[in-house]
Design a protein around this motif. Structure first.
Motif, mmCIF file in Angstrom:
data_model
loop_
_atom_site.group_PDB
_atom_site.id
_atom_site.type_symbol
_atom_site.label_atom_id
_atom_site.label_comp_id
_atom_site.label_asym_id
_atom_site.label_seq_id
_atom_site.Cartn_x
_atom_site.Cartn_y
_atom_site.Cartn_z
ATOM 1 N N LEU A 180 57.385 79.937 155.680
ATOM 2 C CA LEU A 180 58.293 80.353 156.765
ATOM 3 C C LEU A 180 57.431 81.037 157.814
ATOM 4 C CD1 LEU A 180 61.211 80.644 157.872
ATOM 5 C CD2 LEU A 180 61.237 82.926 156.799
ATOM 6 N N SER A 181 57.541 80.556 159.057
ATOM 7 C CA SER A 181 56.818 81.225 160.147
ATOM 8 C C SER A 181 57.714 82.293 160.747
ATOM 9 C CB SER A 181 56.421 80.208 161.231
ATOM 10 O OG SER A 181 55.246 79.532 160.834
ATOM 11 N N VAL A 182 57.255 83.535 160.724
ATOM 12 C CA VAL A 182 57.934 84.637 161.425
ATOM 13 C C VAL A 182 56.874 85.234 162.344
ATOM 14 C CG1 VAL A 182 59.205 86.794 161.238
ATOM 15 C CG2 VAL A 182 59.453 85.034 159.451
ATOM 16 N N GLU A 183 57.071 85.069 163.651
ATOM 17 C CA GLU A 183 55.992 85.269 164.611
ATOM 18 C C GLU A 183 56.315 86.370 165.617
ATOM 19 O OE1 GLU A 183 56.520 80.546 164.504
ATOM 20 O OE2 GLU A 183 55.555 81.308 166.301
ATOM 21 N N ALA A 184 55.574 87.457 165.538
ATOM 22 C CA ALA A 184 55.734 88.512 166.552
ATOM 23 C C ALA A 184 55.228 87.944 167.877
ATOM 24 C CB ALA A 184 54.937 89.743 166.136
ATOM 25 N N ALA A 185 56.017 88.090 168.936
ATOM 26 C CA ALA A 185 55.685 87.355 170.165
ATOM 27 C C ALA A 185 56.146 88.085 171.416
ATOM 28 C CB ALA A 185 56.351 85.964 170.118
ATOM 29 N N ALA A 186 55.576 87.641 172.543
ATOM 30 C CA ALA A 186 56.065 88.045 173.877
ATOM 31 C C ALA A 186 56.271 86.730 174.613
ATOM 32 C CB ALA A 186 55.056 88.933 174.577
ATOM 33 N N ILE A 187 57.529 86.289 174.731
ATOM 34 C CA ILE A 187 57.811 84.962 175.292
ATOM 35 C C ILE A 187 58.778 85.042 176.473
ATOM 36 C CG2 ILE A 187 58.750 82.656 174.777
ATOM 37 C CD1 ILE A 187 57.940 83.236 171.814
ATOM 38 N N GLU A 188 59.946 85.725 176.227
ATOM 39 C CA GLU A 188 60.982 85.724 177.285
ATOM 40 C C GLU A 188 60.443 86.345 178.572
ATOM 41 O OE1 GLU A 188 64.288 88.470 176.881
ATOM 42 O OE2 GLU A 188 65.658 87.009 177.803
ATOM 43 N N LYS A 189 59.744 87.453 178.440
ATOM 44 C CA LYS A 189 59.187 88.115 179.626
ATOM 45 C C LYS A 189 57.652 88.068 179.541
ATOM 46 C CE LYS A 189 63.145 91.288 179.998
ATOM 47 N NZ LYS A 189 63.706 91.180 178.595
ATOM 48 N N PRO A 190 57.017 87.115 180.284
ATOM 49 C CA PRO A 190 55.551 87.047 180.222
ATOM 50 C C PRO A 190 54.926 88.406 180.552
ATOM 51 C CG PRO A 190 56.438 85.145 181.384
ATOM 52 C CD PRO A 190 57.596 86.086 181.166
ATOM 53 N N ILE A 191 53.786 88.658 179.944
ATOM 54 C CA ILE A 191 53.039 89.902 180.194
ATOM 55 C C ILE A 191 52.171 89.680 181.440
ATOM 56 C CG2 ILE A 191 51.237 91.424 179.271
ATOM 57 C CD1 ILE A 191 52.336 90.702 176.445
ATOM 58 N N ILE A 192 52.254 90.585 182.389
ATOM 59 C CA ILE A 192 51.468 90.464 183.623
ATOM 60 C C ILE A 192 50.386 91.546 183.620
ATOM 61 C CG2 ILE A 192 51.531 90.577 186.154
ATOM 62 C CD1 ILE A 192 54.531 89.718 185.912
ATOM 63 N N LEU A 193 49.154 91.127 183.803
ATOM 64 C CA LEU A 193 48.027 92.078 183.821
ATOM 65 C C LEU A 193 47.323 92.036 185.178
ATOM 66 C CD1 LEU A 193 46.123 91.643 180.405
ATOM 67 C CD2 LEU A 193 47.705 93.459 181.105
ATOM 68 N N LYS A 194 47.158 93.213 185.775
ATOM 69 C CA LYS A 194 46.347 93.307 186.996
ATOM 70 C C LYS A 194 44.867 93.362 186.571
ATOM 71 C CE LYS A 194 49.683 95.957 189.808
ATOM 72 N NZ LYS A 194 50.455 96.757 188.795
ATOM 73 N N PRO A 195 43.934 93.015 187.465
ATOM 74 C CA PRO A 195 42.509 93.129 187.120
ATOM 75 C C PRO A 195 42.183 94.548 186.644
ATOM 76 C CG PRO A 195 42.759 91.967 189.185
ATOM 77 C CD PRO A 195 44.145 92.462 188.808
ATOM 78 N N GLY A 196 41.434 94.599 185.558
ATOM 79 C CA GLY A 196 41.017 95.905 185.013
ATOM 80 C C GLY A 196 42.007 96.471 184.025
ATOM 81 N N SER A 197 43.232 95.936 184.016
ATOM 82 C CA SER A 197 44.191 96.503 183.051
ATOM 83 C C SER A 197 44.194 95.665 181.766
ATOM 84 C CB SER A 197 45.592 96.541 183.674
ATOM 85 O OG SER A 197 45.992 95.227 183.964
ATOM 86 N N SER A 198 44.717 96.270 180.712
ATOM 87 C CA SER A 198 44.741 95.557 179.424
ATOM 88 C C SER A 198 46.048 95.854 178.710
ATOM 89 C CB SER A 198 43.556 95.983 178.550
ATOM 90 O OG SER A 198 43.604 97.372 178.333
ATOM 91 N N ARG A 199 46.340 95.044 177.698
ATOM 92 C CA ARG A 199 47.575 95.205 176.931
ATOM 93 C C ARG A 199 47.212 95.081 175.455
ATOM 94 N NH1 ARG A 199 53.261 94.284 176.987
ATOM 95 N NH2 ARG A 199 53.239 94.793 179.185
ATOM 96 N N MET A 200 47.809 95.911 174.639
ATOM 97 C CA MET A 200 47.536 95.875 173.199
ATOM 98 C C MET A 200 48.791 95.388 172.474
ATOM 99 S SD MET A 200 45.832 98.910 170.970
ATOM 100 C CE MET A 200 44.533 99.116 172.156
#
Ligand code: TA6
Length: 299
Positions: free
Chosen positions: A268-288
C-alpha cells in the motif's frame, strides 16, 4: 541482527549500484541507493522487511526502482515535458560531504546525507538551479526518518515552484486486511475520476479495489493498520499537507511490467506530499519536508 554499535556502510547493491546500509545497535537496518536517493529496505530489529519492493523491480537506471520510497520532485503526476513524478528518482545522487546543520535530534546517530544538484543538461529540461539535500536516518528504536531540504540557488533571481511526494510503498500481509485511520471526512482528489474532488466517508479506509486518491490538508499523523501482522505503521509528516493513498489492484498490476501480478495484495502506498498547493521558493530560500515512519506492534 543486533550489532555492537550503529554503522553506516557504503557498498555495492543490485547490478553493482552504490548503496548505503544503515544499521542500528538493536538490529534494525535500512538501505538507500545513490541511484534515485531511494530507500529500498527498512527492517525492524527482528530483520523483518517493512517496505515493499516489487518482485519484478528493475534496478537499471534511468528506470526508477518499483518500491521502497521513491522521491517525487520537482513534480507529482503532472503532465508536461518531465516524467510524471519528476526526475529526482531517475538521477544519481552523491554523498553530501558538507551537510547542513539540520535540526538534528542528537539521539539519532545512524544517518546518511545525500545531495542532488542539476547538471547543465538537467537545466535544459527544468531551467532552475537547486540543492536538494536528503537525510535518511534510523533512530535507536528503528524508526525511519527522511528529511529533505530543497534550496533555490538560481542566480537569475527566478523563483521556482514544485510539487513533491515521498512515494512510500509499505509492505502489508494482505491488502484486504488493512485499514487507514486519520483521513476520514477529508476532501480528496480522485485520480480515477479525472481528479474530481470528493469528501471521504466517516470511518477508516479499507481496500477492495483500485484506489488512487490525493487527500488534502491532512493531519501530520496517519495510521496504517495491518491486522494480520498486528502491526501499525504510524506515518508522521512535517511540511507536507497532502497524502496520497494508492493501490493499483489486479488490472493495473498486470499492466505494469515491473510489478508482479499479485504484488498488489502485499503493498500500500501512503505518500506524504505537497500537491494541491505547489511550493514556491524564491532564490536563496529553502523548504524542509520530513517524514518519520514508526512501526508499532500489538501483542
Ligand atoms: O502515487 C500514485 C500514482 O500517482 C499512481 O497514479 C501511479 O501512477 C503510481 O503513482 C506509480 O507511478 P510510477 O510513475 O511510479 O509508475
Amino acid at each position: 541482527m543486533a550489532g555492537d554499535k550503529p554503522s553506516v556502510e557504503l557498498c555495492k547493491g543490485i547490478n553493482g549500484l552504490d548503496k548505503v546500509v544503515l544499521r542500528e545497535t538493536r538490529g534494525s537496518s535500512a538501505e538507500v541507493y545513490l541511484f534515485g536517493g531511494q530507500v529500498t529496505s527498512w527492517k525492524n530489529e527482528h530483520g523483518e522487511e517493512l517496505l515493499f519492493v516489487s518482485s519484478k523491480a528493475i534496478f537499471k537506471p534511468p528506470k526508477a526502482v518499483r518500491g521502497g520510497i521513491p522521491i517525487c520532485f520537482p513534480q507529482f503526476s503532472s503532465h508536461g515535458n518531465l516524467e510524471q513524478h519528476g526526475f529526482a528518482r531517475n538521477k544519481f545522487w552523491s554523498i553530501d560531504t558538507n551537510p547542513p546543520q539540520l535540526p538534528s535530534n542528537n539521539l539519532v546517530k545512524t544517518f546518511v546525507d545525500l545531495i542532488l544538484k542539476p547538471t547543465d543538461d538537467d537545466i535544459k529540461i527544468w531551467p532552475h538551479s537547486y540543492e536538494f539535500r536528503l537525510r535518511v536516518a534510523l533512530t535507536p528504536g528503528g524508526d525511519l526518518m527522511l528529511t529533505s531540504r530543497i534550496r533555490n540557488t538560481n542566480s537569475d533571481g527566478k523563483p521556482f515552484s514544485f510539487t513533491f511526494a515521498y512515494h512510500t510503498y509499505l509492505l502489508v500481509s494482505d491488502i484486504s486486511e488493512v485499514r487507514v485511520e486519520g483521513l476520514e471526512t477529508l476532501d480528496y482528489l480522485d485520480n480515477l475520476k479525472e481528479r474530481e474532488r470528493f469528501t471521504e466517508q466517516g470511518d477508516a479506509i479499507t481496500f477492495e479495489s483500485e484506489v488512487d486518491k490525493i487527500y488534502l490538508s491532512t493531519p501530520n499523523k496517519i495510521a496504517i493498520i495491518d491486522h494480520e501482522k498486528k502491526r501499525t505503521f504510524v506515518l508522521r509528516k512535517d511540511g507536507l499537507p497532502d497524502a496520497v493513498v494508492w493501490n493499483p489492484w489486479d488490472r493495473k498490476a498486470k499492466a505494469m511490467p515491473d510489478f508482479g501480478d499479485d504484488d498488489y495484495k502485499h503493498m500500500l502506498s501512503v505518500e506524504a506530499a505537497a500537491i494541491e498547493k505547489p511550493i514556491i521558493l524564491k532564490p536563496g530560500s529553502s523548504r524542509m519536508m520530513s517524514i518519520a515512519d514508526v512501526p508499532m506492534y500489538r501483542h
